[in-house]
Design a protein around this motif. Structure first.
Motif, PDB file in Angstrom:
ATOM      1  N   GLU A  19      -6.603 -27.664  11.619  1.00 34.55           N
ATOM      2  CA  GLU A  19      -7.171 -28.024  10.319  1.00 34.55           C
ATOM      3  C   GLU A  19      -6.938 -29.499  10.016  1.00 34.55           C
ATOM      4  O   GLU A  19      -7.788 -30.156   9.403  1.00 34.55           O
ATOM      5  CB  GLU A  19      -6.580 -27.143   9.226  1.00 34.55           C
ATOM      6  CG  GLU A  19      -7.119 -25.713   9.256  1.00 34.55           C
ATOM      7  CD  GLU A  19      -6.504 -24.848   8.169  1.00 34.55           C
ATOM      8  OE1 GLU A  19      -6.129 -25.388   7.106  1.00 34.55           O
ATOM      9  OE2 GLU A  19      -6.398 -23.623   8.374  1.00 34.55           O
ATOM     10  N   SER A  22      -9.512 -31.292  11.901  1.00 37.81           N
ATOM     11  CA  SER A  22     -10.796 -31.116  11.237  1.00 37.81           C
ATOM     12  C   SER A  22     -10.907 -31.973   9.985  1.00 37.81           C
ATOM     13  O   SER A  22     -11.948 -32.584   9.717  1.00 37.81           O
ATOM     14  CB  SER A  22     -11.000 -29.637  10.883  1.00 37.81           C
ATOM     15  OG  SER A  22     -12.281 -29.430  10.336  1.00 37.81           O
ATOM     16  N   TYR A  87     -13.713 -31.143  19.651  1.00 35.01           N
ATOM     17  CA  TYR A  87     -13.885 -31.722  18.326  1.00 35.01           C
ATOM     18  C   TYR A  87     -13.518 -33.203  18.326  1.00 35.01           C
ATOM     19  O   TYR A  87     -14.066 -33.984  17.539  1.00 35.01           O
ATOM     20  CB  TYR A  87     -13.049 -30.958  17.310  1.00 35.01           C
ATOM     21  CG  TYR A  87     -13.693 -30.914  15.937  1.00 35.01           C
ATOM     22  CD1 TYR A  87     -15.040 -31.199  15.766  1.00 35.01           C
ATOM     23  CD2 TYR A  87     -12.958 -30.588  14.806  1.00 35.01           C
ATOM     24  CE1 TYR A  87     -15.640 -31.169  14.526  1.00 35.01           C
ATOM     25  CE2 TYR A  87     -13.550 -30.552  13.553  1.00 35.01           C
ATOM     26  CZ  TYR A  87     -14.890 -30.843  13.420  1.00 35.01           C
ATOM     27  OH  TYR A  87     -15.488 -30.815  12.186  1.00 35.01           O
ATOM     28  N   HIS A 128     -15.437 -27.387   9.543  1.00 33.30           N
ATOM     29  CA  HIS A 128     -14.148 -27.341   8.856  1.00 33.30           C
ATOM     30  C   HIS A 128     -13.954 -25.976   8.178  1.00 33.30           C
ATOM     31  O   HIS A 128     -12.869 -25.386   8.248  1.00 33.30           O
ATOM     32  CB  HIS A 128     -14.047 -28.451   7.822  1.00 33.30           C
ATOM     33  CG  HIS A 128     -12.728 -28.482   7.115  1.00 33.30           C
ATOM     34  ND1 HIS A 128     -11.564 -28.847   7.752  1.00 33.30           N
ATOM     35  CD2 HIS A 128     -12.377 -28.153   5.842  1.00 33.30           C
ATOM     36  CE1 HIS A 128     -10.555 -28.762   6.900  1.00 33.30           C
ATOM     37  NE2 HIS A 128     -11.025 -28.336   5.746  1.00 33.30           N
ATOM     38  N   PHE A 131     -13.003 -23.541  10.772  1.00 32.42           N
ATOM     39  CA  PHE A 131     -11.611 -23.692  11.194  1.00 32.42           C
ATOM     40  C   PHE A 131     -10.665 -23.028  10.187  1.00 32.42           C
ATOM     41  O   PHE A 131      -9.708 -22.370  10.569  1.00 32.42           O
ATOM     42  CB  PHE A 131     -11.258 -25.181  11.332  1.00 32.42           C
ATOM     43  CG  PHE A 131     -11.561 -25.754  12.690  1.00 32.42           C
ATOM     44  CD1 PHE A 131     -12.671 -25.331  13.400  1.00 32.42           C
ATOM     45  CD2 PHE A 131     -10.747 -26.719  13.251  1.00 32.42           C
ATOM     46  CE1 PHE A 131     -12.958 -25.863  14.653  1.00 32.42           C
ATOM     47  CE2 PHE A 131     -11.024 -27.263  14.507  1.00 32.42           C
ATOM     48  CZ  PHE A 131     -12.136 -26.817  15.208  1.00 32.42           C
TER      49      PHE A 131
END
Length: 208
Positions: A19, A22, A87, A128, A131
């Protein structure tokens, strides 16, 4: 192993790190969107994006270090590292697009640039949310967000094809090639976002 078993191990730091990665990508997408939309302070926005990219590298390195030092992980170790790496590629291509805008001395933004930058920002927002849903084991939410990313990538494809076709109606060959590269770089960001969504889907299949 079902989705409900993802959080059985006590060590949940992997979700925190994913996270965090992200969040950093979302921050980068906002900077890129502002850079292209406002088209002011290009060097500053470029430097800011470079700093965000470096921060992303550090987060990914931390993820790799934690994977290597942990015997039990909430999901497969290879899944964690692949997801983090994919990512990170998204952020790399954002920076590449910003670099081209500055290095090619583009004087003004174009509608396709703005449209593609907006799609990039929307795509990473969707990722996001996916995630975050991993932590909550919300399979439906993850799938919904991944479908949205795929749809946005298709929109970017259309914009790229139409905008390049329009470019080649012009006569300034150098400008045509510069803008074509920038459009392609921005569209590639959406391709990499789709790669992330596909990996999330693969993880869902393996853990359901």
């Amino acid at each position: 192993m079902g989705l409900r078993s993802w959080l059985v191990p006590e060590d949940k730091a992997f979700f925190d790190l994913l996270e965090e990665e992200s969040d950093n990508v979302v921050k980068g997408a906002k900077v890129l969107d502002e850079m292209i939309t406002n088209f002011q302070g290009l060097e500053e926005r470029r430097a800011e994006l470079k700093s965000i990219e470096h921060e992303g590298d550090e987060i990914v390195h931390e993820i790799y270090e934690k994977v290597n030092g942990t015997f039990v992980t909430p999901i497969d170790q290879d899944d964690i590292t692949k997801l983090a790496s994919l990512y990170d590629d998204v952020l790399d291509f954002m920076e590449a697009a910003a670099n081209r805008i500055v290095l090619y001395e583009i004087r003004e933004s174009t509608l396709p640039m703005k449209q593609l930058a907006r799609i990039v920002a929307r795509s990473v927002d969707e990722i996001h949310a996916a995630f975050v849903a991993m932590r909550d084991r919300d399979r439906k939410e993850i799938d919904t967000r991944c479908i949205a990313v795929d749809t946005l990538e298709n929109e970017a494809d259309v914009i790229l094809n139409d905008s390049v076709a329009q470019l080649f109606k012009g006569t300034d060959v150098i400008q045509i090639m510069k803008l074509k590269e920038i459009y392609e770089e921005l569209e590639t960001v959406t391709d990499r976002c789709e790669d992330v969504s596909q990996e999330l889907r693969d993880i869902l299949r393996r853990y359901s």
